[in-house]
Design a protein around this motif. Structure first.
Motif, mmCIF file in Angstrom:
data_model
loop_
_atom_site.group_PDB
_atom_site.id
_atom_site.type_symbol
_atom_site.label_atom_id
_atom_site.label_comp_id
_atom_site.label_asym_id
_atom_site.label_seq_id
_atom_site.Cartn_x
_atom_site.Cartn_y
_atom_site.Cartn_z
ATOM 1 N N PRO A 164 0.799 -1.230 0.000
ATOM 2 C CA PRO A 164 0.000 0.000 0.000
ATOM 3 C C PRO A 164 0.829 1.276 0.000
ATOM 4 O O PRO A 164 0.329 2.325 -0.354
ATOM 5 N N LEU A 177 3.368 1.885 -1.849
ATOM 6 C CA LEU A 177 3.960 2.137 -3.159
ATOM 7 C C LEU A 177 2.855 2.311 -4.194
ATOM 8 O O LEU A 177 1.783 1.716 -4.082
ATOM 9 N N TYR A 206 -2.226 4.785 -6.181
ATOM 10 C CA TYR A 206 -1.906 3.921 -5.049
ATOM 11 C C TYR A 206 -2.949 2.813 -4.976
ATOM 12 O O TYR A 206 -4.099 3.008 -5.405
ATOM 13 N N SER A 245 -4.769 1.906 -2.664
ATOM 14 C CA SER A 245 -5.983 2.337 -1.969
ATOM 15 C C SER A 245 -6.965 3.044 -2.904
ATOM 16 O O SER A 245 -8.116 3.244 -2.548
ATOM 17 N N GLN A 246 -6.492 3.421 -4.087
ATOM 18 C CA GLN A 246 -7.379 4.114 -5.033
ATOM 19 C C GLN A 246 -7.971 3.178 -6.077
ATOM 20 O O GLN A 246 -8.566 3.645 -7.042
#
Ligand SMILES: Nc1ncnc2c1ncn2[C@@H]1O[C@H](COP(=O)(O)OP(=O)(O)OP(=O)(O)O)[C@@H](O)[C@H]1O
Ligand SMILES: [Mg+2]
Lengths: 218, 256
Positions: free
Chosen positions: B101, B103, B144, B146-147
């Motif tokens: 997460p 990177l 990322y 998370s997106q």
């Protein structure tokens, strides 16, 4: 003697220099506490027993004794064994190592909380254990504990006042110098407090900025 | 089978204490072959798959990739070096993606090639772009994890594994954690790999996918391979009662 704040501005430069030293010692100690905190955490969790036990003793010493005493020991005590450090350096080492121990505790908790799948994902690609810890586990752990580390850094800023006792002319000591000349302690301690408060505001803004920047990368 | 196997698992056994999770399993996979492993929960599918790259070491038995033994008995230090080499040749994709997460997509893909194969930034970037284009994720290279949606994450995870140019790919229920509408995009990426003759071992609960894509299906239960064969045989005319029961439940489950 009545209150007279009009004398404060004439010591403005002195207080500014003091603030400068407070910022410098806080920044240097913060960097040391961060880097050493990571190192201590990694040794505590992954190091060989040969290293782990001495480091635990070290951690216990720095957590279980007053910071003031630690500063005296480093500045006055080490001279006896031939290590004569400048006050600033002694202050950075004392503050830095003291807070490194607290940071290490937080970072250890962060490392333990990194998902096992991260370790497996990296090892599966062929990264070694050390590479995985250095490039995957620790960076994630550190990101996850930025808020509590930030709180430590705010505490560090405030505790930096203690290095006045070993003669670093930081903010508290410059306030005392101004007081010794003017005999207006109330005004100058208040002025110093205002300076600490301003530095604190900037520090907090910086921490919020870092937190925002890493928000996506977690 | 006269051809020398590409992957050769010989008498694999694994126990946790007294619990025997794998009981003397032997399995040969030819180059370019696509094998599905199906079976009830707890039957040892993941354990077998993870034994192939020694993520879960076997208690007994050998795993070979071409002429190299993956779990070669070596002193710890040498073994670490050996297994890191072997793992570079064995791609693996997990149910929960295990993307890094901290990177970006680019960072996730270029990390291992740069560290282990000493690729330059430019080479690694070109590689990342190629592999992302392959799974249709090039436009998300600077995002990322998370997106990304689950399906997108899994496609990046596939690209990350492929960037090491592995000889074989292992998939452990890679669509099980996804919302149903995201399953297809990941399946498509795997189908594309299949068409390119990547050697793959796929643990899956999706019988339809196994039937479409795989050359062989293995049915595992309680640590043994109960039955194996081409998908049309295993799915249409299974011999063993346990296989029939499992398929009956599963095909019913799918029909609902
Ligand atoms: N670390 C462990 N310690 C003890 N038992 C384990 C461990 N890992 C797995 N097991 C046991 O090994 C058996 C096989 O597990 P495995 O994960 O291989 O099953 P699976 O076929 O992949 O199941 P699922 O379809 O649920 O993923 C299970 O009974 C499980 O409880
Ligand atoms: Mg499993």
């Amino acid at each position: 003697m009545g209150l007279d704040f009009t004398i404060v501005p004439s010591y403005f430069t002195l207080l500014l220099i003091g603030s400068g030293w407070t910022i410098a010692i806080t920044a240097a100690a913060a960097v040391l506490s961060f880097v050493a905190g990571i190192l201590l955490a990694v040794i505590a969790l992954y190091g060989p027993a040969l290293l782990r036990y001495p480091f635990r003793l070290f951690a216990w010493l720095f957590m279980g004794t007053p910071l003031l005493l630690q500063l005296f020991l480093i500045y006055f005590g080490l001279i006896q064994i031939g290590i004569d450090l400048p006050a600033f350096v002694a202050g950075v080492i004392g503050l830095g190592l003291h807070f490194a121990v607290y940071n290490s505790d937080i970072i250890q908790a962060g490392i333990v909380a990194v998902d096992r799948g991260q370790y497996e994902g990296a090892r599966t690609l062929g990264l070694s254990r050390v590479q995985t810890i250095a490039r995957i586990v620790v960076p994630q752990a550190v990101r996850s504990v930025i808020p509590p580390i930030g709180n430590n850094m705010i505490a560090l800023l405030k505790d930096s006042a203690l290095v006045s006792v070993i003669g670093v002319t930081e903010l508290t000591l410059t306030a005392q110098l101004a007081i010794s000349k003017t005999f207006h302690p109330f005004e100058f301690y208040l002025a110093a407090a205002a300076c600490y408060y301003l530095i604190n505001l900037v520090l907090e803004a910086g921490l919020r900025h870092i937190e925002r920047r890493i928000q996506l990368a977690r | 089978m006269t051809e020398k196997p590409f992957i050769d698992i010989r008498h694999a056994a694994k126990s946790y204490g007294t619990l025997e999770v794998l009981k003397d399993i032997s399995l040969q996979v030819q180059k370019g072959q696509i094998v599905a492993i199906i079976g009830p929960s707890g039957s040892g599918k993941s354990t077998l798959l993870r034994a192939i790259n020694d993520l879960d070491p076997l208690t007994k038995g050998e795993v070979w990739l071409e002429d190299m033994q993956v779990n070669k008995p070596l002193p710890p230090r040498q073994y670490e070096r050996h297994i890191n080499q072997m793992r570079q040749q064995i791609g693996m994709v997990f149910q929960h993606f295990n993307l890094f997460p901290h990177l970006t997509v680019r960072g996730n893909i270029t990390l291992a090639p740069k560290m282990l194969k000493k690729l330059s930034d430019a080479e690694a970037n070109a590689l990342a772009e190629r592999e992302l284009a392959h799974v249709g994720m090039l436009d998300r290279i600077d995002y990322y994890p998370s997106q990304l949606s689950g399906g997108q994450k899994q496609r990046v995870a596939i690209a990350r594994a492929l960037a090491m140019e592995p000889k074989v790919m292992l998939f452990d229920e890679v669509t099980s954690a996804l919302d149903p509408e995201l399953v297809e995009e990941v399946n498509l990426a795997m189908k594309k790999l299949a068409e390119e003759h990547m050697t793959m071992i796929i643990v899956t609960h999706e019988m339809g996918f196994a039937q479409d894509v795989c050359d062989r299906v293995l049915f595992m239960d309680q640590g043994v391979v109960v039955e194996e064969g081409p998908p049309e045989v295993i799915f249409r005319t299974p011999k063993h009662e346990r296989t029939k029961n499992f398929l009956r439940k599963h095909l019913q489950g799918n029909a609902q």
